[in-house]
Design an enzyme around this catalytic site. Structure first.
Site, mmCIF file in Angstrom:
data_model
loop_
_atom_site.group_PDB
_atom_site.id
_atom_site.type_symbol
_atom_site.label_atom_id
_atom_site.label_comp_id
_atom_site.label_asym_id
_atom_site.label_seq_id
_atom_site.Cartn_x
_atom_site.Cartn_y
_atom_site.Cartn_z
ATOM 1 N N ASP A 47 0.904 -1.145 0.000
ATOM 2 C CA ASP A 47 0.000 0.000 0.000
ATOM 3 C C ASP A 47 0.939 1.190 0.000
ATOM 4 O OD1 ASP A 47 -1.538 2.260 0.858
ATOM 5 O OD2 ASP A 47 -3.110 0.851 1.402
ATOM 6 N N HIS A 48 1.117 1.812 -1.158
ATOM 7 C CA HIS A 48 2.238 2.750 -1.249
ATOM 8 C C HIS A 48 2.061 3.966 -0.336
ATOM 9 C CE1 HIS A 48 -0.246 4.951 -4.170
ATOM 10 N NE2 HIS A 48 0.565 5.975 -4.007
ATOM 11 N N HIS A 77 -5.680 2.904 0.923
ATOM 12 C CA HIS A 77 -4.917 4.057 1.413
ATOM 13 C C HIS A 77 -5.612 4.794 2.559
ATOM 14 C CE1 HIS A 77 -2.826 3.088 -2.155
ATOM 15 N NE2 HIS A 77 -3.489 3.848 -3.007
HETATM 16 C C1 BG6 Z 1 -3.289 4.749 -6.553
HETATM 17 C C2 BG6 Z 1 -4.630 4.845 -7.203
HETATM 18 O O1 BG6 Z 1 -3.246 3.670 -5.658
HETATM 19 O O2 BG6 Z 1 -3.018 5.947 -5.840
HETATM 20 C C3 BG6 Z 1 -4.697 6.052 -8.116
HETATM 21 O O3 BG6 Z 1 -4.875 3.675 -7.940
HETATM 22 C C4 BG6 Z 1 -4.302 7.300 -7.389
HETATM 23 O O4 BG6 Z 1 -5.995 6.201 -8.660
HETATM 24 C C5 BG6 Z 1 -2.977 7.090 -6.666
HETATM 25 O O5 BG6 Z 1 -4.168 8.340 -8.334
HETATM 26 C C6 BG6 Z 1 -2.629 8.260 -5.794
HETATM 27 O O6 BG6 Z 1 -1.346 8.057 -5.290
HETATM 28 P P1 BG6 Z 1 -0.337 9.278 -5.125
HETATM 29 O O7 BG6 Z 1 0.862 8.694 -4.473
HETATM 30 O O8 BG6 Z 1 -0.087 9.818 -6.495
HETATM 31 O O9 BG6 Z 1 -1.059 10.250 -4.265
#
Ligand code: BG6
Length: 512
Positions: free
Chosen positions: A199-200, A262
């Site tokens: 989950d980044h 997230h």
């Molecule tokens: C991803 C989603 O996990 O997270 C995307 O699939 C979203 O839809 C993105 O744009 C947002 O991540 P970050 O790091 O760009 O805020």
């Protein structure tokens, strides 16, 4: 199969002292967007920071025929485009020597056999020591096939003293049943401590800082409960639309794409009890308790406490943009939500009666992710005696951009009169530490190479999150009584219904 390095005692605090180890990283889906935009640039940046272990081989596994040289060239182009740091030729050349391409069909066992041979050769010649990290950046419907074939090729097991791990990209299932099924499939081949569900958001610097803020400072924790906190807001706003991901997004929508993972992870970090130690399982045990405590909606509560929206054409920063239905590969009558807002409760002693409001949306006027903690009003005496109370204290955790924390408080306006205004105490990562935070993927790849699963989701976390999301989805997907999908112009702050959700409780969304 047991991964002994999981409980590495070298880890101390949240600063990982576990050392990333030499290994071969096999990326399934090597020609995809994630590999180009995030994974290889992240690995290059780790190398540029001098943190890459001495022997790392990166093997892109995909269907199209391609030579190592062609793959290196493609990766160079995208790394130059997406890298956090400017690419230096000399370093790139050295890094690119460790990039390889392996052609194979995910469903064809032969490609895995030759992969196993290639990995054995790299161990001998390149010093990767039998350690393997399999990164699943392919479409989720391929996961099962890949896992099965890795097992058939014996690649799920490492030789004595080495390790084999899998990193699984989201989405991890599309509902509770499919997540359970996928967990069972994974567990047939890999033990839980070999499995890293990414989950980044957990790799983002400020997300990690939530636990430090809460548990390394003495002043916040005594206030961190329903006696002092009025409510909490979690917002993830994006100016981007669906881009060229409609194929996936049409099956997901904002709730599955952002909230299930997230947003609930951020909520967990805000809401958990102090863990007994900083080990991966201690923290994850506490997160699971939060997820289990989230009050499950009854159908009428879904209709009352959730909002689903879809953008129509509008303008962002003066530029006209089309509506969701006009995006490439979106069904003409699509019901997919690009915005979701919800009010939820964590039913435990600490959070009883404290609503958490979550909103996520695409094509909003500004990009930003933040959590705001709104404290209760000071007692209505002294300065607060007037009919209009002075503002609440608000603690804002900016996850991105401009990572940092601010505290809004009241101050006397200088002068003879007794006017009170809100002022801000502000901490910015950039200025306080003088260096840019690493990208989330850099941190997470390093952790996986070190055997530290703290920032990855455990099987029960994912399932608990789905079990909550399913209660919403079931009502949203009803044929007859589903709450209406409301539209909002691109460039606005979402549907009016989301403001009404707050207004009903006498509150407003914080302006980013
Ligand atoms: C991803 C989603 O996990 O997270 C995307 O699939 C979203 O839809 C993105 O744009 C947002 O991540 P970050 O790091 O760009 O805020």
């Amino acid at each position: 199969m047991h991964d002994k390095s999981q409980s590495n005692p070298l880890r101390e605090g949240l600063s990982s002292k576990a050392v990333p180890q030499p290994c071969a990283i096999v990326i399934f889906g090597a020609t995809g967007d994630l590999t180009h935009r995030k994974l290889v640039p992240a690995l290059y940046n780790i190398a540029a920071d001098g943190e890459l272990p001495p022997a790392v081989a990166v093997i892109g596994f995909a269907r199209r025929p391609k030579t190592d040289e062609e793959f290196r060239h493609e990766m160079e182009e995208s790394t130059r485009k997406f890298s956090r740091q400017t690419v230096r030729d000399e370093l790139w050349n050295k890094f690119a020597d460790g990039l390889y391409y392996h052609q194979g069909d995910f469903s064809d066992e032969a490609g895995y056999k030759t992969l196993a041979e290639r990995l054995a050769k790299l161990d001998e010649e390149g010093g990767t020591r039998g350690n393997r990290l399999f990164y699943f950046a392919a479409a989720p419907d391929q996961f099962e096939t890949i896992i099965e074939n890795l097992r058939k090729a014996g690649l799920n097991k490492a030789r004595e003293g080495s390790w084999a791990r899998v990193i699984l990209e989201k989405p991890f299932g599309t509902d509770l049943a499919s997540a359970k099924h996928l967990n069972r499939v994974v567990q047939k081949s890999f033990s839980e401590n070999q499995t890293y569900r990414i989950d980044h958001f957990l790799g983002k610097e400020t997300a990690q800082n939530i636990l430090v803020l809460r548990f390394a400072n003495a002043i916040f924790e005594p206030l961190w409960n329903g006696d002092h906190i009025d409510h909490v807001q979690i917002t993830a706003a994006e100016t981007l639309g669906v881009e060229n991901r409609a194929g996936y997004y049409e099956t997901a929508g904002a709730l599955r794409d952002m909230v299930q993972n997230h947003m609930l992870q951020l909520l967990c970090l805000m809401a958990i009890e102090p863990p007994t130690d900083l080990g991966a399982d201690s923290i994850r045990d506490e997160k699971v308790k939060v997820l289990r405590s989230i009050r499950r909606y009854q159908p009428d509560q879904v209709r009352r406490d959730t909002v689903r929206g879809q953008y129509i054409e509008g303008a962002i920063a003066g530029k006209e943009v089309s509506g969701y239905l006009a995006e490439k590969n979106v069904a003409p009558q699509s019901n997919t939500e690009t915005y979701a807002a919800l009010k939820l409760h964590v039913d435990n002693w600490r959070w009883s009666d404290v609503p958490f409001y979550i909103r996520v949306g695409k094509r909003l006027p500004k990009s930003g992710t933040e959590i705001s903690v709104h404290f209760k009003n000071a007692p209505q005496v002294l300065f607060n005696r007037e009919s209009v109370a002075v503002d609440q204290n608000v603690l804002v955790i900016r996850i991105q951009p401009d990572e940092g924390i601010s505290l809004r408080m009241q101050a006397k306006v200088p002068g003879a009169s007794f006017r009170i205004e809100s002022v801000k105490m502000d901490f910015h990562y950039g200025t306080s530490f003088g260096k840019a935070s690493p990208e989330a993927y850099e941190r997470l790849l390093l952790d996986a190479m070190s055997g530290d699963a703290t920032l990855f989701a455990r099987c029960d976390e994912v399932e608990q999150a789905w079990s909550f999301i399913d209660t919403i989805r079931e009502v949203w997907d009803e044929k007859k009584d589903a709450p209406q999908l409301v539209s909002y112009p691109a460039g606005s702050w979402g549907p009016e219904a989301a403001d009404e959700l707050m207004a009903r409780d006498g509150r407003t969304w914080r302006r980013l």
